[in-house]
Scaffold this active site. Structure first.
Site, PDB file in Angstrom:
ATOM      1  N   GLU A  48       3.120  -6.487  -5.088  1.00 19.65           N
ATOM      2  CA  GLU A  48       3.343  -7.311  -3.882  1.00 19.65           C
ATOM      3  C   GLU A  48       2.211  -8.268  -3.614  1.00 19.65           C
ATOM      4  OE1 GLU A  48       5.914  -3.643  -3.129  1.00 19.65           O
ATOM      5  OE2 GLU A  48       4.071  -3.946  -3.842  1.00 19.65           O
ATOM      6  N   PHE A 115      10.312   7.140   7.469  1.00 23.95           N
ATOM      7  CA  PHE A 115      10.303   7.097   6.243  1.00 23.95           C
ATOM      8  C   PHE A 115       9.799   5.542   5.888  1.00 23.95           C
ATOM      9  CE2 PHE A 115      11.691   5.790   1.719  1.00 23.95           C
ATOM     10  CZ  PHE A 115      10.847   6.692   1.041  1.00 23.95           C
ATOM     11  N   GLN A 116       8.511   5.324   5.109  1.00 24.55           N
ATOM     12  CA  GLN A 116       8.115   4.063   4.892  1.00 24.55           C
ATOM     13  C   GLN A 116       8.100   2.892   6.100  1.00 24.55           C
ATOM     14  OE1 GLN A 116      10.397   2.312   1.525  1.00 24.55           O
ATOM     15  NE2 GLN A 116       8.890   3.248  -0.138  1.00 24.55           N
ATOM     16  N   LYS A 165      15.480  -3.454   9.633  1.00 26.21           N
ATOM     17  CA  LYS A 165      16.850  -3.536   8.772  1.00 26.21           C
ATOM     18  C   LYS A 165      18.143  -3.816   9.499  1.00 26.21           C
ATOM     19  CE  LYS A 165      18.718  -0.894   4.923  1.00 26.21           C
ATOM     20  NZ  LYS A 165      18.755   0.360   4.079  1.00 26.21           N
ATOM     21  N   MET A 487     -20.965 -11.516 -11.584  1.00 27.58           N
ATOM     22  CA  MET A 487     -21.813 -11.724 -10.518  1.00 27.58           C
ATOM     23  C   MET A 487     -22.691 -10.535  -9.892  1.00 27.58           C
ATOM     24  SD  MET A 487     -22.682 -14.457  -8.797  1.00 27.58           S
ATOM     25  CE  MET A 487     -21.782 -15.609  -9.132  1.00 27.58           C
TER      26      MET A 487
END
Length: 588
Positions: A48, A115-116, A165, A487
């Site tokens: 993502e 969930f999630q 949802k 760096m």
């Protein structure tokens, strides 16, 4: 209509062509509908975070085209949404307009640790311009249009829309109406005024006309407002040299006689010393961050400051302002160019002095670039970037990752094309280059795009080779492999007595990795092979990976130490001069 249909309808009305992301349970209804209507090109990132940087690439590269687009990314709830955080924070720091849409668990189980489930609105609120959670289907279309307005109005930035949802699937009532043409967001307390007021403009002109040693600053606001040509014309009209922030690069040609190059921590000697001795600083669209100013209590002590900035919160935040112009950079420059009171001055002594500053490191850098190799005859990044610039005539689009190589690409590529340089600035996000380059290429398909990464940053999002493979995206990919986090290693060399803690890096076989994705790879270890390899990548139709084996001891100078001022600027390798630079402080 359902919420998901209204969502996609609104995105189409806003001119969205590409949607980047990764599906999952809480966003499946939208993906199902998107597949059916075939109005968008969906590009599946392999993580993502990659989707956010692809969105950034589209927004940034298309800005200077005839059809600007806003990058859109989508993810599911929970871990999917949380994987967007770094890219959204990065866009917020760098004022990049993107729209991130996340699925959320159904309204009936929100705040039950379903969930999630994660608190997307709570997490994202501090790192974006606005967050939304429409709880009814009839709010979705309005929310999308308002979100695009907020993302692109004033100081640009990301917005996040978190949609449960069940709201995606819900139907609107028969009496539902929405007109996107007549819609105007209701934003109490928000006042946007892009046009400069006359009184501060007049005071600014007076300061400009009387100044003997002025310097103009070009920040990201110049790029974001498409004002590069206006800035160049104004600089020529008043005969004032221009220094650039990291994000201001490519607003005007790098080799323009009035260009001082990049300023700040790894800026040029001429830019930093000119600022130190200036009597007037004219800043267009920048925020005076610590990498630009160094020690604030010593910055611009003898100079007046004119600050043109669309975001009033940046005025007087870090540097005191003599004249504040709270307006859009493009409109301000347009007014200044047409003002008959603005006068040209030769400023011969000042420009001659600046030419003296240019010569401080010029011969040493030219000799180093010409020599081309360092320890054990390993390649110098400076030389590779210089040869890339020569081969492409400075006309290609460059997307850098973050680190030592980023400063090399900023300093040694001769940018000739407006809005042709892209990198992560404020957040300094390693791993941004490869996915961001995907978005840049999709936004400007007729131009050649180079992704330049170190071996460390490349591995952070190397999985996006899968996206490049799937869509056969014609990217030229450069890995500058020096076996270290370069760096940080430089800081350890200068300030930590050469204790290379946590910086050596063992990498995979990049040839095998590239071949696993069906992408040609070439490893370059000899100086005489650098230009032919670059030309081979140019001639190859499709993506190609060039891996250059580089000198780990190479450094990018000058350098202003963290917490130091421009007077502390290091212009030669301190350990070679026998100096003790060890001190405690922040690492890069």
């Amino acid at each position: 209509m359902t919420g998901k249909q209204l969502l996609l309808k609104a995105l189409k009305e806003r001119g969205v062509k590409y949607i980047f992301g990764y599906t999952g349970g809480a966003i499946m209804p939208v993906f199902d509908e998107m597949e059916k209507i075939e109005d968008f090109k969906f590009v599946m990132s392999r993580h993502e975070q990659g989707a956010v940087f692809m969105s950034q690439g589209v927004s940034r590269a298309s800005l200077s085209t005839s059809a600007p687009q806003i990058g859109v990314c989508m993810s599911t709830s929970g871990p999917g949404a949380m994987n967007l955080v770094t890219g959204i924070a990065d866009a917020h720091m760098d004022s990049i307009p993107i729209v991130a849409i996340t699925g959320q668990v159904a309204t009936g189980v929100i705040a039950t640790d379903a969930f999630q489930e994660s608190d997307v609105v709570g997490v994202m609120m501090p790192i974006c311009k606005q967050t939304y959670m429409p709880l009814h289907a009839d709010e979705i279309e309005k929310t999308i249009h308002e979100g695009f307005y907020v993302a692109t109005t004033g100081r640009s930035g990301p917005i996040v829309i978190d949609i449960p949802k069940d709201v995606q699937n819900a139907q609107v009532g028969e009496d539902y109406q929405f007109d996107p043409v007549s819609f105007r967001p209701h934003l109490p307390g928000y006042f946007y005024s892009p046009t400069p007021e006359r009184e501060p403009l007049q005071r600014a002109i007076e300061l400009i006309n009387k100044s003997e040693r002025p310097v103009m600053f070009c920040g990201h606001g110049v790029i974001n407002s498409n004002a590069g040509q206006l800035l160049q014309s104004f600089a020529e009209k008043v005969n004032i040299p221009v220094a650039f922030t990291l994000h201001g690069l490519s607003a005007m040609p790098a080799d323009h006689p009035l260009s001082l190059g990049m300023m700040g921590m790894h800026g040029t000697v001429e830019a930093n010393r000119a600022i130190l001795e200036s009597d007037l600083l004219i800043s267009f669209g920048m925020r005076f961050d610590d990498r630009v100013t160094g020690k604030l209590n010593e910055y611009a002590q003898n100079a007046d400051v004119i600050h043109v900035e669309i975001d009033p919160s940046e005025i007087d935040k870090n540097v005191r302002t003599s004249v504040a112009i709270k307006a859009d950079v493009y409109r301000t420059l347009h007014v200044l160019l047409d003002d008959p009171m603005v006068t040209y001055k030769p400023r011969r002594r000042w420009l001659e002095k600046i030419d003296g500053f240019r010569s401080v490191m010029a011969e040493d850098l030219a000799a180093e670039i010409a020599h081309g190799v360092g320890v054990d005859n390993k390649l110098l990044m400076k030389t590779i970037i210089h040869q890339l610039s020569e081969v492409t005539q400075g006309r290609d689009l460059i997307v850098s990752d973050v680190g030592q190589h980023q400063m090399m690409a900023a300093r040694f590529y001769n940018y000739q094309t407006n809005n042709s340089w892209y990198a992560s600035g404020g957040a300094g996000t390693m791993g941004c280059s490869l996915p961001m380059a995907v978005g840049v290429k999709l936004a400007r398909p007729d131009e050649r795009v180079w992704s330049i990464s170190g071996d460390g940053g490349f591995q952070m999002n190397a999985q996006e080779l899968g996206t490049i493979m799937e869509h056969n995206i014609d990217l030229k990919i450069i890995i500058l492999n020096n076996g270290y986090l370069g760096m940080v290693r430089q800081w350890q060399t200068f300030f930590f007595d050469g204790c290379y803690a946590g910086t050596p890096m063992q990498s995979p076989d990049f040839k095998l990795l590239s071949q696993a994705y069906g992408i040609p790879h070439r490893k370059i270890e000899n100086l005489e092979d650098v230009t032919p390899a670059l030309q081979e990548a140019i001639d190859h139709k499709g993506p190609m990976v060039l891996e250059f084996i580089c000198d780990p001891a190479e450094v990018i100078l000058p350098m202003v130490p963290s917490g130091g001022g421009f007077e502390d600027m290091i212009v030669s390798h301190p350990q070679r001069n026998g100096e003790d630079m060890t001190e405690e402080g922040d690492v890069a």
